[in-house]
Design a protein around this motif. Structure first.
Motif, PDB file in Angstrom:
ATOM      1  N   THR A   1     -10.637   9.088  -2.210  1.00  0.00           N
ATOM      2  CA  THR A   1     -11.579   8.107  -1.673  1.00  0.00           C
ATOM      3  C   THR A   1     -11.637   8.205  -0.151  1.00  0.00           C
ATOM      4  O   THR A   1     -10.682   7.850   0.535  1.00  0.00           O
ATOM      5  CB  THR A   1     -11.158   6.673  -2.079  1.00  0.00           C
ATOM      6  N   TRP A   2     -12.754   8.694   0.355  1.00  0.00           N
ATOM      7  CA  TRP A   2     -12.916   8.762   1.805  1.00  0.00           C
ATOM      8  C   TRP A   2     -13.593   7.489   2.309  1.00  0.00           C
ATOM      9  O   TRP A   2     -14.363   6.860   1.608  1.00  0.00           O
ATOM     10  CB  TRP A   2     -13.674  10.021   2.225  1.00  0.00           C
TER      11      TRP A   2
ATOM     12  N   ILE B   1     -12.087  11.090   6.078  1.00  0.00           N
ATOM     13  CA  ILE B   1     -10.807  10.449   6.369  1.00  0.00           C
ATOM     14  C   ILE B   1     -10.580   9.313   5.381  1.00  0.00           C
ATOM     15  O   ILE B   1     -11.489   8.530   5.089  1.00  0.00           O
ATOM     16  CB  ILE B   1     -10.804   9.904   7.814  1.00  0.00           C
ATOM     17  N   GLY B   2      -9.361   9.232   4.880  1.00  0.00           N
ATOM     18  CA  GLY B   2      -8.986   8.167   3.958  1.00  0.00           C
ATOM     19  C   GLY B   2      -7.533   7.797   4.159  1.00  0.00           C
ATOM     20  O   GLY B   2      -6.884   8.278   5.089  1.00  0.00           O
ATOM     21  N   ILE B   3      -7.030   6.936   3.294  1.00  0.00           N
ATOM     22  CA  ILE B   3      -5.617   6.565   3.358  1.00  0.00           C
ATOM     23  C   ILE B   3      -4.868   7.271   2.226  1.00  0.00           C
ATOM     24  O   ILE B   3      -5.452   7.589   1.198  1.00  0.00           O
ATOM     25  CB  ILE B   3      -5.398   5.034   3.290  1.00  0.00           C
ATOM     26  N   THR B   4      -3.598   7.493   2.438  1.00  0.00           N
ATOM     27  CA  THR B   4      -2.790   8.168   1.435  1.00  0.00           C
ATOM     28  C   THR B   4      -2.427   7.217   0.293  1.00  0.00           C
ATOM     29  O   THR B   4      -2.532   5.992   0.427  1.00  0.00           O
ATOM     30  CB  THR B   4      -1.491   8.710   2.059  1.00  0.00           C
ATOM     31  N   SER B   5      -1.973   7.797  -0.799  1.00  0.00           N
ATOM     32  CA  SER B   5      -1.490   6.994  -1.926  1.00  0.00           C
ATOM     33  C   SER B   5      -0.336   6.111  -1.489  1.00  0.00           C
ATOM     34  O   SER B   5      -0.221   4.957  -1.921  1.00  0.00           O
ATOM     35  CB  SER B   5      -1.057   7.902  -3.072  1.00  0.00           C
ATOM     36  N   HIS B   6       0.516   6.626  -0.611  1.00  0.00           N
ATOM     37  CA  HIS B   6       1.635   5.839  -0.085  1.00  0.00           C
ATOM     38  C   HIS B   6       1.119   4.593   0.636  1.00  0.00           C
ATOM     39  O   HIS B   6       1.613   3.484   0.406  1.00  0.00           O
ATOM     40  CB  HIS B   6       2.482   6.696   0.862  1.00  0.00           C
TER      41      HIS B   6
END
Length: 118
Positions: free
Chosen positions: A91-92, A18-23
């Motif tokens: 990047t997780w 799980i990671g965050i989006t580019s947005h």
């Protein structure tokens, strides 16, 4: 396959990384601190499991489903600035073993996520 949450997180449905989006990374700006949970931590869908402090805001990653944290990307604690809009999708932060193996099926696909963010 990558799925997405309404909170701008991505989930790899095979590894449960799980990671965050580019947005999300572009909205946060420079990330200065990441508070990671310990492996073995039980998580509940919707609860914050990772804390993120940035130049613009305090945010976090919510668990997309119930389960247990199986792995933590410890390198991010020492180098939070490496999470940028360009690197965010690779990047997780954590990996979660879902309590229900089909838990990620209800998340958005890329087309739905792109429609949501406009």
């Amino acid at each position: 396959m990558i799925k997405f949450t309404e909170e701008h997180e991505w989930v790899d449905t095979e590894t449960h990384a799980i990671g965050i989006t580019s947005h999300a990374a572009s909205e946060l700006g420079d990330i200065v601190f990441i508070d990671l949970p310990d492996a073995g931590t039980s998580v509940t869908a919707g609860e914050e499991v990772v804390g993120i402090d940035s130049a613009k805001a305090v945010s976090g990653i919510n668990a997309p489903f119930d389960g247990e944290v199986t792995e933590v990307n410890e390198a991010l604690a020492d180098a939070p600035e490496t999470v940028t809009p360009d690197s965010a999708m690779e990047t997780w932060f954590i990996k979660i073993r879902p309590a229900d193996p089909a838990a990620a099926e209800g998340l958005m696909d890329e087309d739905a996520y792109r429609s949501m963010i406009g």
